[in-house]
Design a protein around this motif. Structure first.
Motif, PDB file in Angstrom:
ATOM      1  N   THR A 258       9.715  -2.808  -4.737  1.00  0.00           N
ATOM      2  CA  THR A 258       8.717  -3.236  -3.754  1.00  0.00           C
ATOM      3  C   THR A 258       9.102  -4.558  -3.122  1.00  0.00           C
ATOM      4  OG1 THR A 258       6.980  -2.113  -5.030  1.00  0.00           O
ATOM      5  CG2 THR A 258       6.274  -3.754  -3.424  1.00  0.00           C
ATOM      6  N   PHE A 259       9.531  -5.506  -3.947  1.00  0.00           N
ATOM      7  CA  PHE A 259       9.912  -6.829  -3.447  1.00  0.00           C
ATOM      8  C   PHE A 259      11.101  -6.733  -2.496  1.00  0.00           C
ATOM      9  CE2 PHE A 259      12.103 -10.880  -3.599  1.00  0.00           C
ATOM     10  CZ  PHE A 259      11.076 -11.806  -3.529  1.00  0.00           C
ATOM     11  N   VAL A 260      12.133  -6.016  -2.908  1.00  0.00           N
ATOM     12  CA  VAL A 260      13.352  -5.911  -2.089  1.00  0.00           C
ATOM     13  C   VAL A 260      13.061  -5.183  -0.787  1.00  0.00           C
ATOM     14  CG1 VAL A 260      15.661  -4.900  -1.977  1.00  0.00           C
ATOM     15  CG2 VAL A 260      14.898  -6.059  -4.067  1.00  0.00           C
ATOM     16  N   LEU A 261      12.286  -4.106  -0.854  1.00  0.00           N
ATOM     17  CA  LEU A 261      11.973  -3.343   0.355  1.00  0.00           C
ATOM     18  C   LEU A 261      11.216  -4.203   1.359  1.00  0.00           C
ATOM     19  CD1 LEU A 261      11.933  -0.654   1.882  1.00  0.00           C
ATOM     20  CD2 LEU A 261       9.831  -0.079   0.651  1.00  0.00           C
ATOM     21  N   ALA A 262      10.216  -4.959   0.883  1.00  0.00           N
ATOM     22  CA  ALA A 262       9.445  -5.813   1.787  1.00  0.00           C
ATOM     23  C   ALA A 262      10.322  -6.895   2.411  1.00  0.00           C
ATOM     24  CB  ALA A 262       8.278  -6.445   1.032  1.00  0.00           C
ATOM     25  N   GLU A 263      11.167  -7.508   1.614  1.00  0.00           N
ATOM     26  CA  GLU A 263      12.036  -8.556   2.148  1.00  0.00           C
ATOM     27  C   GLU A 263      13.027  -7.997   3.163  1.00  0.00           C
ATOM     28  OE1 GLU A 263      12.013 -11.895   1.598  1.00  0.00           O
ATOM     29  OE2 GLU A 263      10.145 -11.629   0.477  1.00  0.00           O
ATOM     30  N   ASN A 264      13.494  -6.778   2.941  1.00  0.00           N
ATOM     31  CA  ASN A 264      14.460  -6.184   3.863  1.00  0.00           C
ATOM     32  C   ASN A 264      13.855  -5.853   5.224  1.00  0.00           C
ATOM     33  OD1 ASN A 264      16.668  -6.323   2.162  1.00  0.00           O
ATOM     34  ND2 ASN A 264      16.370  -4.267   1.321  1.00  0.00           N
TER      35      ASN A 264
ATOM     36  N   VAL B 156       0.836  -1.206   0.000  1.00  0.00           N
ATOM     37  CA  VAL B 156       0.000   0.000   0.000  1.00  0.00           C
ATOM     38  C   VAL B 156       0.870   1.255   0.000  1.00  0.00           C
ATOM     39  CG1 VAL B 156      -1.665   1.332   1.342  1.00  0.00           C
ATOM     40  CG2 VAL B 156      -1.954  -1.137   1.105  1.00  0.00           C
ATOM     41  N   LEU B 157       1.904   1.282   0.829  1.00  0.00           N
ATOM     42  CA  LEU B 157       2.780   2.447   0.893  1.00  0.00           C
ATOM     43  C   LEU B 157       3.516   2.663  -0.430  1.00  0.00           C
ATOM     44  CD1 LEU B 157       4.301   2.020   4.478  1.00  0.00           C
ATOM     45  CD2 LEU B 157       2.530   3.631   3.736  1.00  0.00           C
ATOM     46  N   MET B 158       4.004   1.592  -1.030  1.00  0.00           N
ATOM     47  CA  MET B 158       4.699   1.718  -2.306  1.00  0.00           C
ATOM     48  C   MET B 158       3.749   2.205  -3.396  1.00  0.00           C
ATOM     49  SD  MET B 158       7.918   1.274  -2.334  1.00  0.00           S
ATOM     50  CE  MET B 158       8.058   1.126  -4.116  1.00  0.00           C
ATOM     51  N   ALA B 159       2.517   1.706  -3.399  1.00  0.00           N
ATOM     52  CA  ALA B 159       1.543   2.159  -4.392  1.00  0.00           C
ATOM     53  C   ALA B 159       1.276   3.651  -4.237  1.00  0.00           C
ATOM     54  CB  ALA B 159       0.243   1.368  -4.244  1.00  0.00           C
ATOM     55  N   ALA B 160       1.202   4.134  -2.989  1.00  0.00           N
ATOM     56  CA  ALA B 160       0.978   5.560  -2.755  1.00  0.00           C
ATOM     57  C   ALA B 160       2.162   6.392  -3.251  1.00  0.00           C
ATOM     58  CB  ALA B 160       0.738   5.808  -1.265  1.00  0.00           C
ATOM     59  N   VAL B 161       3.376   5.923  -2.951  1.00  0.00           N
ATOM     60  CA  VAL B 161       4.570   6.662  -3.380  1.00  0.00           C
ATOM     61  C   VAL B 161       4.675   6.679  -4.900  1.00  0.00           C
ATOM     62  CG1 VAL B 161       7.096   6.661  -3.352  1.00  0.00           C
ATOM     63  CG2 VAL B 161       5.825   6.223  -1.244  1.00  0.00           C
ATOM     64  N   ILE B 162       4.496   5.519  -5.535  1.00  0.00           N
ATOM     65  CA  ILE B 162       4.603   5.440  -6.992  1.00  0.00           C
ATOM     66  C   ILE B 162       3.512   6.286  -7.652  1.00  0.00           C
ATOM     67  CG2 ILE B 162       4.506   3.900  -8.973  1.00  0.00           C
ATOM     68  CD1 ILE B 162       7.049   3.681  -7.320  1.00  0.00           C
ATOM     69  N   SER B 163       2.307   6.281  -7.084  1.00  0.00           N
ATOM     70  CA  SER B 163       1.230   7.111  -7.637  1.00  0.00           C
ATOM     71  C   SER B 163       1.609   8.587  -7.572  1.00  0.00           C
ATOM     72  CB  SER B 163      -0.072   6.870  -6.867  1.00  0.00           C
ATOM     73  OG  SER B 163      -0.517   5.546  -7.011  1.00  0.00           O
TER      74      SER B 163
ATOM     75  N   ALA C  47       3.586  -7.924  -1.048  1.00  0.00           N
ATOM     76  CA  ALA C  47       3.771  -6.502  -1.330  1.00  0.00           C
ATOM     77  C   ALA C  47       3.653  -6.213  -2.821  1.00  0.00           C
ATOM     78  CB  ALA C  47       5.137  -6.046  -0.801  1.00  0.00           C
ATOM     79  N   VAL C  48       4.269  -7.032  -3.658  1.00  0.00           N
ATOM     80  CA  VAL C  48       4.218  -6.816  -5.106  1.00  0.00           C
ATOM     81  C   VAL C  48       2.790  -6.973  -5.628  1.00  0.00           C
ATOM     82  CG1 VAL C  48       4.949  -7.756  -7.333  1.00  0.00           C
ATOM     83  CG2 VAL C  48       6.614  -7.445  -5.501  1.00  0.00           C
ATOM     84  N   ILE C  49       2.080  -7.985  -5.145  1.00  0.00           N
ATOM     85  CA  ILE C  49       0.711  -8.209  -5.597  1.00  0.00           C
ATOM     86  C   ILE C  49      -0.182  -7.032  -5.225  1.00  0.00           C
ATOM     87  CG2 ILE C  49      -1.339  -9.646  -5.257  1.00  0.00           C
ATOM     88  CD1 ILE C  49       0.584 -12.029  -4.957  1.00  0.00           C
ATOM     89  N   VAL C  50      -0.090  -6.577  -3.980  1.00  0.00           N
ATOM     90  CA  VAL C  50      -0.916  -5.459  -3.530  1.00  0.00           C
ATOM     91  C   VAL C  50      -0.591  -4.194  -4.332  1.00  0.00           C
ATOM     92  CG1 VAL C  50      -1.396  -3.916  -1.581  1.00  0.00           C
ATOM     93  CG2 VAL C  50      -1.261  -6.387  -1.224  1.00  0.00           C
ATOM     94  N   THR C  51       0.684  -3.929  -4.547  1.00  0.00           N
ATOM     95  CA  THR C  51       1.070  -2.769  -5.344  1.00  0.00           C
ATOM     96  C   THR C  51       0.528  -2.862  -6.759  1.00  0.00           C
ATOM     97  OG1 THR C  51       3.115  -2.525  -4.058  1.00  0.00           O
ATOM     98  CG2 THR C  51       3.021  -1.416  -6.177  1.00  0.00           C
ATOM     99  N   GLY C  52       0.635  -4.042  -7.368  1.00  0.00           N
ATOM    100  CA  GLY C  52       0.140  -4.218  -8.729  1.00  0.00           C
ATOM    101  C   GLY C  52      -1.356  -4.010  -8.838  1.00  0.00           C
ATOM    102  N   VAL C  53      -2.116  -4.553  -7.882  1.00  0.00           N
ATOM    103  CA  VAL C  53      -3.576  -4.403  -7.917  1.00  0.00           C
ATOM    104  C   VAL C  53      -3.968  -2.933  -7.784  1.00  0.00           C
ATOM    105  CG1 VAL C  53      -5.717  -4.938  -6.711  1.00  0.00           C
ATOM    106  CG2 VAL C  53      -4.030  -6.737  -7.093  1.00  0.00           C
ATOM    107  N   ILE C  54      -3.362  -2.225  -6.839  1.00  0.00           N
ATOM    108  CA  ILE C  54      -3.720  -0.815  -6.614  1.00  0.00           C
ATOM    109  C   ILE C  54      -3.349   0.048  -7.816  1.00  0.00           C
ATOM    110  CG2 ILE C  54      -3.258   1.211  -5.191  1.00  0.00           C
ATOM    111  CD1 ILE C  54      -2.888  -0.662  -2.815  1.00  0.00           C
ATOM    112  N   LEU C  55      -2.136  -0.110  -8.320  1.00  0.00           N
ATOM    113  CA  LEU C  55      -1.716   0.711  -9.456  1.00  0.00           C
ATOM    114  C   LEU C  55      -2.476   0.337 -10.724  1.00  0.00           C
ATOM    115  CD1 LEU C  55       2.146   0.968  -8.919  1.00  0.00           C
ATOM    116  CD2 LEU C  55       0.366   2.633  -8.361  1.00  0.00           C
ATOM    117  N   GLY C  56      -2.892  -0.913 -10.850  1.00  0.00           N
ATOM    118  CA  GLY C  56      -3.704  -1.295 -11.999  1.00  0.00           C
ATOM    119  C   GLY C  56      -5.038  -0.577 -12.009  1.00  0.00           C
ATOM    120  N   VAL C  57      -5.627  -0.397 -10.833  1.00  0.00           N
ATOM    121  CA  VAL C  57      -6.897   0.322 -10.728  1.00  0.00           C
ATOM    122  C   VAL C  57      -6.715   1.806 -11.062  1.00  0.00           C
ATOM    123  CG1 VAL C  57      -8.722   1.036  -9.140  1.00  0.00           C
ATOM    124  CG2 VAL C  57      -7.820  -1.287  -9.041  1.00  0.00           C
ATOM    125  N   ARG C  58      -5.591   2.375 -10.693  1.00  0.00           N
ATOM    126  CA  ARG C  58      -5.357   3.811 -10.856  1.00  0.00           C
ATOM    127  C   ARG C  58      -4.594   4.149 -12.126  1.00  0.00           C
ATOM    128  NH1 ARG C  58      -5.973   6.918  -6.547  1.00  0.00           N
ATOM    129  NH2 ARG C  58      -4.324   8.323  -7.262  1.00  0.00           N
TER     130      ARG C  58
END
Length: 503
Positions: free
Chosen positions: A224-230, A194-201, A238-249
């Motif tokens: 997104t993947f690397v940040l979540a793993e770290n 969610v946070l990555m989707a907000a930043v990328i948006s 994290a990648v799935i959630v980011t993809g779904v949100i950005l796909g909608v927007r």
């Protein structure tokens, strides 16, 4: 240099295979796996060694991100209950069933068997999406299959990490510890997404350079993947959630030219990655079999593959019956939907990524690798070659809704003409430009004809009209009057027109 040559060779082979697959109406992933096995039997295959990082870090994030972008958010909101039951409940039951059966058929202890169960418990979004592209399933059913395959991967990989930790420690973790780890990994991954989707948006709304937009879009799943793993969360979630949100927007973040460019760039990238990874699944098998030194594995692989299908069928049919009963359906539920959903549960890239990341110190790792790859191959070949005939037999295949598409296009033309009338009444634009726009809207061959000279006023006005139509498409989709597929086709149609009138 040899690795580069091998990758290029795989892409070339995959291009030929994909072309042949289109001609014979067979899913490309299934043929790619078969081609990979044939290549794996050649001497050159001895030099091909796939590391966990290649699949889990290089290949997996963009494939999951692209699959998430394709998901219909509106349909997902309507299907969240069955998706949750499949993505969590079915994964846990499948992992337990495979783990128990594995201990009966192999020398593995229960803790190691449960690792195999966690690896194979989820369907694969890359394989399911690729298999489903040509099936013409109803939108709700297509969303159900794709959403399940996305979110059950997150469940499976989280469960896999917990199972590996328990197996390495020499025992089985307690339920309280498993639940806590699961919530931490899943919740943390969702939060990062969610946070990555907000930043990328935020960044993409302020970027109009096509090159920068392409770079941002390509880097998004990896970062997104690397940040979540770290932060010790689930990178897949994290990648799935980011993809779904950005796909909608997506239609709010960029203009038409960038959307068309990103479609082409990502389409090329996904084709290359899918081509390589499905071929690698087949290539891995012959070499892995040699490492077992004659240990019997074929009966176990066949039984595990059957168990996965049986558990899925046993879960789907009662679930479908309950859903139909709650919806006021017939006493005797139809078999078509649960049968197709059950058979659509192909395994693929995600189980391969998980298997490759199994620690070398884990007992019976070679047998785990062979069983995982064998079940993936069986799934892609058997289910991949037979899913389309099953869909046709069930009568669920639907032809593209050209009536809906044509009606929506006609409605957009009416909206544009109304807007032109309003501008004419207000004398808010050049009368000459208004007349030219009206004539172009009313012409039947507007898409094929492009005037040699376009005045700046006409071009800007035409793009303003297209902006109004784009907003109307979003309104029609948001109100449920057109489907996700129709929205995407209309948006592409408008984006292509918009590019013709750039000044």
């Amino acid at each position: 240099m040899q690795s580069v040559q091998i990758v290029l060779s795989l892409v070339a082979v995959a291009t030929v295979v994909a072309t042949f697959a289109d001609r014979v109406s067979v899913p490309a992933p299934s043929l790619l796996v078969v081609a990979g096995i044939l290549v794996g039997l050649l001497p050159v295959a001895e030099r091909i060694h796939v590391t966990p990082e290649v699949v889990s870090l290089v290949v997996l994030p963009p494939l999951l991100y692209a699959a998430g972008e394709e998901l219909s958010w509106r349909e997902l909101k309507n299907l969240w209950r069955p998706v949750a039951l499949l993505a969590v409940g079915l994964v846990l039951v499948s992992a337990a069933a495979v783990g128990y059966v594995t201990t009966l058929l192999t020398p593995m202890p229960l803790s190691v068997g449960f690792v195999l169960g966690a690896v194979l418990a989820s369907t694969d979004p890359v394989a399911v999406t690729a298999l489903g592209r040509r099936l013409s399933l109803p939108p709700r059913l297509q969303t159900l299959v794709q959403a399940e395959s996305l979110f059950n991967d997150a469940t499976s990989l989280i469960l896999f990490r917990i199972a590996v930790a328990a197996a390495v420690a020499g025992g089985v973790a307690g339920w309280s510890g498993v639940a806590a780890d699961f919530l931490l990994l899943a919740g943390g991954g969702a939060l990062v997404g969610v946070l990555m989707a907000a930043v990328i948006s935020f960044v993409r709304r302020r970027t109009e350079d096509p090159v920068l937009e392409s770079v941002i879009a390509l880097l998004t799943p990896y970062v997104t993947f690397v940040l979540a793993e770290n932060v010790h969360a689930s990178g897949v979630t994290a990648v799935i959630v980011t993809g779904v949100i950005l796909g909608v927007r997506a239609h709010r973040l960029t203009n038409s030219g960038i959307r068309l460019q990103l479609t082409a760039v990502y389409g090329t990238l996904i084709f290359i990655l899918e081509s390589v990874v499905f071929s690698l699944i087949g290539i891995q098998l012959p070499g892995q079999i040699e490492e077992l030194a004659g240990q019997p594995w074929i009966p176990a692989a066949l039984v595990i593959a059957v168990v996965l299908v049986v558990v899925r069928v046993a879960w789907m049919f009662p679930l479908s019956a309950v859903q139909q009963w709650r919806g006021g359906g017939r006493i005797r539920p139809a078999w078509q939907v649960p049968a197709v959903v059950s058979w659509a549960g192909a395994r693929g890239v995600v189980p391969l990524a998980a298997a490759l990341s199994i620690p070398a110190t884990l007992p019976h790792r070679p047998l785990l690798m062979v069983l995982t790859t064998s079940v993936i191959v069986i799934s892609l070949v058997v289910q991949g070659f037979t899913l389309a005939p099953l869909v046709r037999l069930s009568g669920l295949a639907v032809a593209p809704d050209n009536t809906e598409y044509s009606s929506a296009k006609a409605h957009l033309s009416d909206v544009a003409l109304t807007y032109i009338d309003e501008l004419a009444d207000l004398e808010a634009a050049s009368p000459v430009a208004l007349r030219r726009v009206r004539r172009s809207l009313e012409a039947q061959n507007e898409l094929e004809q492009a005037p040699d000279e376009l005045a700046d006023a006409y071009g800007q006005l035409r793009r303003d009209v297209l902006a109004v139509q784009t907003a109307e498409v979003a309104r029609l989709h948001g109100s449920g009057k057109i489907s996700e597929e129709t929205r995407r086709r209309l948006q592409l149609h408008l984006d292509r027109q918009d590019q013709r009138y750039l000044t």
